[in-house]
Write a protein that holds these residues in place. Structure first.
Motif, PDB file in Angstrom:
ATOM      1  N   GLY A   1      20.669  20.224 -91.041  1.00 42.32           N
ATOM      2  CA  GLY A   1      21.297  19.166 -90.430  1.00 42.32           C
ATOM      3  C   GLY A   1      22.351  19.135 -89.034  1.00 42.32           C
ATOM      4  O   GLY A   1      23.000  20.621 -89.278  1.00 42.32           O
ATOM      5  N   PRO A   2      22.968  18.304 -88.382  1.00 44.93           N
ATOM      6  CA  PRO A   2      23.531  18.946 -87.379  1.00 44.93           C
ATOM      7  C   PRO A   2      24.979  19.006 -87.895  1.00 44.93           C
ATOM      8  O   PRO A   2      25.781  19.734 -87.132  1.00 44.93           O
ATOM      9  CB  PRO A   2      23.190  17.098 -86.635  1.00 44.93           C
ATOM     10  CG  PRO A   2      22.739  16.318 -87.310  1.00 44.93           C
ATOM     11  CD  PRO A   2      21.781  17.012 -88.030  1.00 44.93           C
ATOM     12  N   VAL A   3      25.278  18.525 -88.594  1.00 46.78           N
ATOM     13  CA  VAL A   3      26.564  18.731 -89.306  1.00 46.78           C
ATOM     14  C   VAL A   3      26.483  19.826 -89.957  1.00 46.78           C
ATOM     15  O   VAL A   3      28.394  20.766 -89.268  1.00 46.78           O
ATOM     16  CB  VAL A   3      27.247  17.784 -90.852  1.00 46.78           C
ATOM     17  CG1 VAL A   3      28.684  17.781 -90.775  1.00 46.78           C
ATOM     18  CG2 VAL A   3      27.153  15.883 -89.900  1.00 46.78           C
ATOM     19  N   ALA A   4      25.463  20.050 -90.155  1.00 53.16           N
ATOM     20  CA  ALA A   4      25.500  21.610 -90.967  1.00 53.16           C
ATOM     21  C   ALA A   4      26.210  22.819 -90.052  1.00 53.16           C
ATOM     22  O   ALA A   4      26.741  23.672 -89.478  1.00 53.16           O
ATOM     23  CB  ALA A   4      24.977  21.655 -91.920  1.00 53.16           C
ATOM     24  N   ARG A   5      25.318  22.280 -88.984  1.00 52.31           N
ATOM     25  CA  ARG A   5      25.651  23.475 -87.807  1.00 52.31           C
ATOM     26  C   ARG A   5      26.374  23.203 -86.953  1.00 52.31           C
ATOM     27  O   ARG A   5      26.836  23.599 -85.407  1.00 52.31           O
ATOM     28  CB  ARG A   5      24.170  22.738 -86.946  1.00 52.31           C
ATOM     29  CG  ARG A   5      22.448  23.170 -87.039  1.00 52.31           C
ATOM     30  CD  ARG A   5      21.641  23.075 -86.234  1.00 52.31           C
ATOM     31  NE  ARG A   5      21.299  22.203 -85.803  1.00 52.31           N
ATOM     32  CZ  ARG A   5      20.596  21.070 -85.824  1.00 52.31           C
ATOM     33  NH1 ARG A   5      19.851  21.353 -87.466  1.00 52.31           N
ATOM     34  NH2 ARG A   5      20.503  19.764 -85.504  1.00 52.31           N
TER      35      ARG A   5
END
Length: 280
Positions: free
Chosen positions: A226-230
């Motif tokens: 997901g976007p937070v992980a990226r």
């Protein structure tokens, strides 16, 4: 096998009674608050239905499978009737064996035994017990009886500390009950985006299953997508601009928890932290 009495033969109690009878353990009685519930439980389990006190008097192993708030009430009700040396175990996930103090004072041995499994119906619960982990604690001498019972059901007994029950059960609630609420919120957002509910469930099912499989196989940090992980602050900002109300609150709270797992350079982490600290 010890003679078993089940007090509170709802979904959990009836599932245990039926599975134990199939496993060769003598289920000598089931007890419910209402006559209609007792008759249903008796038909389902094959055991005679009777009052709680009478059932408790017959069992060398008494399983108290009632709602958490009633465990103490039932313990006081059956305490004068339990056999000395009997094992009385409740199935609450959050309460310790101390909730059964009245039966302990009458010479019985108190324990707790919680099957870590969702049981939408007695029949489904009975079928789900093989492979289920049962978390137990209690007085000296209760563990061998409970472990033998669990193994007869095809389950896996696991000792848990008396003081750790509330933490253990809160973890189970996060993983199961709260997951249901989270998925409900996800389905709702798909619906607001114009995706019909059956299609939303069908589309999300493989994603959810694979995510859970990855977490169990790799651990949360390595499986995190997901976007937070990226570190994709732009995507997170667009999500927040579109969200309102309870879904936005959930997104912010879970985003902050996700950020704790993410392995990001400091500048990206700081940018996301500022976004996720915003308030509805």
């Amino acid at each position: 096998p010890w003679p078993v009495a089940v007090v509170g033969a709802g979904r959990v109690g009836s599932a245990l009674a039926r599975a134990l009878a199939r496993a060769g353990w003598p289920v000598v009685a089931v007890a419910c608050r209402t006559a209609a519930s007792a008759r249903r439980a008796s038909r389902f389990t094959g055991a005679p239905a009777m009052r709680a006190a009478d059932a408790a008097a017959l069992g060398r192993l008494v399983l108290v499978a009632v709602p958490d708030d009633l465990v103490g009430v039932v313990a006081r009700e059956i305490a004068p009737w339990v056999q000395r040396g009997a094992v009385v175990a409740h199935t609450s996930g959050v309460l310790s064996s101390d909730a059964l103090a009245p039966v302990r004072r009458r010479g019985a041995r108190a324990a707790s035994l919680h099957p870590l499994m969702t049981m939408p119906s007695p029949a489904a619960g009975a079928e789900a017990l093989p492979g289920t982990h049962f978390f137990h604690e209690g007085d000296r001498g209760t563990a061998p009886v409970l472990r033998a019972m669990v193994k007869a059901l095809g389950g896996m007994p696991v000792a848990v500390s008396r003081r750790g029950k509330a933490l253990y059960h809160a973890g189970a609630v996060l993983a199961c009950n709260d997951l249901v609420a989270l998925l409900d919120a996800a389905f709702g957002l798909f619906g607001r985006a114009g995706v019909p509910a059956p299609r939303a469930r069908a589309a999300l099912a493989p994603l959810v299953r694979r995510t859970v499989e990855n977490v169990l196989a790799l651990g949360p940090a390595r499986a995190l997508p997901g976007p937070v992980a990226r570190g994709d602050a732009g995507t997170v900002a667009r999500h927040l601009a579109a969200l309102r109300g309870r879904p936005r609150e959930l997104y912010l709270a879970l985003g902050r928890a996700t950020l704790d797992l993410a392995r990001l350079p400091r500048p990206r982490r700081a940018a996301l932290a500022r976004l996720l600290e915003s308030r509805p």
